[in-house]
Write a protein that holds these residues in place. Structure first.
Motif, PDB file in Angstrom:
ATOM      1  N   LEU A  56       0.835  -1.211   0.000  1.00  0.00           N
ATOM      2  CA  LEU A  56       0.000   0.000   0.000  1.00  0.00           C
ATOM      3  C   LEU A  56       0.869   1.261   0.000  1.00  0.00           C
ATOM      4  O   LEU A  56       0.525   2.256  -0.642  1.00  0.00           O
ATOM      5  CB  LEU A  56      -0.955  -0.018   1.189  1.00  0.00           C
ATOM      6  N   ASP A  57       1.998   1.216   0.703  1.00  0.00           N
ATOM      7  CA  ASP A  57       2.945   2.341   0.663  1.00  0.00           C
ATOM      8  C   ASP A  57       3.518   2.511  -0.741  1.00  0.00           C
ATOM      9  O   ASP A  57       3.673   3.629  -1.234  1.00  0.00           O
ATOM     10  CB  ASP A  57       4.092   2.122   1.656  1.00  0.00           C
ATOM     11  N   ALA A  58       3.827   1.398  -1.398  1.00  0.00           N
ATOM     12  CA  ALA A  58       4.429   1.458  -2.741  1.00  0.00           C
ATOM     13  C   ALA A  58       3.501   2.115  -3.758  1.00  0.00           C
ATOM     14  O   ALA A  58       3.976   2.786  -4.671  1.00  0.00           O
ATOM     15  CB  ALA A  58       4.815   0.050  -3.208  1.00  0.00           C
ATOM     16  N   VAL A  59       2.181   1.939  -3.599  1.00  0.00           N
ATOM     17  CA  VAL A  59       1.248   2.578  -4.535  1.00  0.00           C
ATOM     18  C   VAL A  59       0.754   3.926  -4.018  1.00  0.00           C
ATOM     19  O   VAL A  59      -0.054   4.583  -4.671  1.00  0.00           O
ATOM     20  CB  VAL A  59       0.047   1.662  -4.918  1.00  0.00           C
ATOM     21  N   GLY A  60       1.247   4.335  -2.840  1.00  0.00           N
ATOM     22  CA  GLY A  60       0.996   5.695  -2.369  1.00  0.00           C
ATOM     23  C   GLY A  60      -0.250   5.921  -1.536  1.00  0.00           C
ATOM     24  O   GLY A  60      -0.656   7.069  -1.359  1.00  0.00           O
ATOM     25  N   ILE A  61      -0.874   4.876  -1.000  1.00  0.00           N
ATOM     26  CA  ILE A  61      -2.079   5.103  -0.194  1.00  0.00           C
ATOM     27  C   ILE A  61      -1.954   4.602   1.245  1.00  0.00           C
ATOM     28  O   ILE A  61      -2.910   4.694   2.021  1.00  0.00           O
ATOM     29  CB  ILE A  61      -3.339   4.497  -0.854  1.00  0.00           C
ATOM     30  N   GLY A  62      -0.795   4.084   1.618  1.00  0.00           N
ATOM     31  CA  GLY A  62      -0.608   3.542   2.956  1.00  0.00           C
ATOM     32  C   GLY A  62      -0.852   4.564   4.050  1.00  0.00           C
ATOM     33  O   GLY A  62      -1.586   4.295   5.009  1.00  0.00           O
ATOM     34  N   ASP A  63      -0.265   5.750   3.936  1.00  0.00           N
ATOM     35  CA  ASP A  63      -0.399   6.751   4.999  1.00  0.00           C
ATOM     36  C   ASP A  63      -1.842   7.191   5.206  1.00  0.00           C
ATOM     37  O   ASP A  63      -2.293   7.328   6.340  1.00  0.00           O
ATOM     38  CB  ASP A  63       0.496   7.962   4.708  1.00  0.00           C
TER      39      ASP A  63
END
Length: 158
Positions: A56-63
């Protein structure tokens, strides 16, 4: 009517939207076909572990998802008959590559976060795939409305 697409992804579920967003982050545009007229939210939540959060961090929505979902620090199982704790598991122990991260994620919020990050027009709703055939180096994706998509790459059942 025939339409050319580089990449066609069948299904706007978690895997299909994540694949599309990952490609988008690399500058590759794909088309996601969804047979329903909107995002299908079945089920309520899912437990996501450390590797899922890395993805999820790799696609930019984890935070943004972390702000909406609390982290688990321990999983306790109790007997419903006696109320006695029968087992305990800590998530605070360090893993091979650092701290564990475990959260229960609301499926609807996850799908919406993925879809929100995609460019307009990436998801085509009410697009039921009836067949796919190989034509030389291309795949012909036939839709129920008579549209034929000529794709270089397709991903099924995401």
């Amino acid at each position: 009517m025939e339409e050319a697409q580089d990449i066609v992804i069948v299904g706007a579920g978690i895997a299909g939207l994540t694949t599309s967003l990952g490609l988008h982050r690399l500058g590759i545009r794909g088309l996601v076909l969804e047979s329903s007229d909107s995002l299908r939210v079945t089920g309520f939540g899912l437990t996501t572990w450390t590797n899922a959060w890395k993805a999820l961090d790799a696609v930019g929505i984890g935070d943004s998802l972390r702000q909406q979902h609390k982290q688990f620090y321990a999983n306790l199982t109790t007997s419903t008959v006696s109320g006695v704790q029968t087992s305990a598991m800590s998530f605070e122990a360090k893993g091979k590559h650092g701290d564990h991260e475990v959260r229960c994620v609301n499926r609807k919020l996850l799908l919406e976060a993925l879809a929100k990050e995609l460019p307009s027009g990436t998801i085509r709703f009410s697009s039921k795939v009836v067949s796919i055939e190989i034509s030389g180096f291309f795949k012909l994706v036939h839709l129920a409305d008579g549209t034929v998509l000529k794709a270089k790459v397709n991903s099924l059942k995401c």
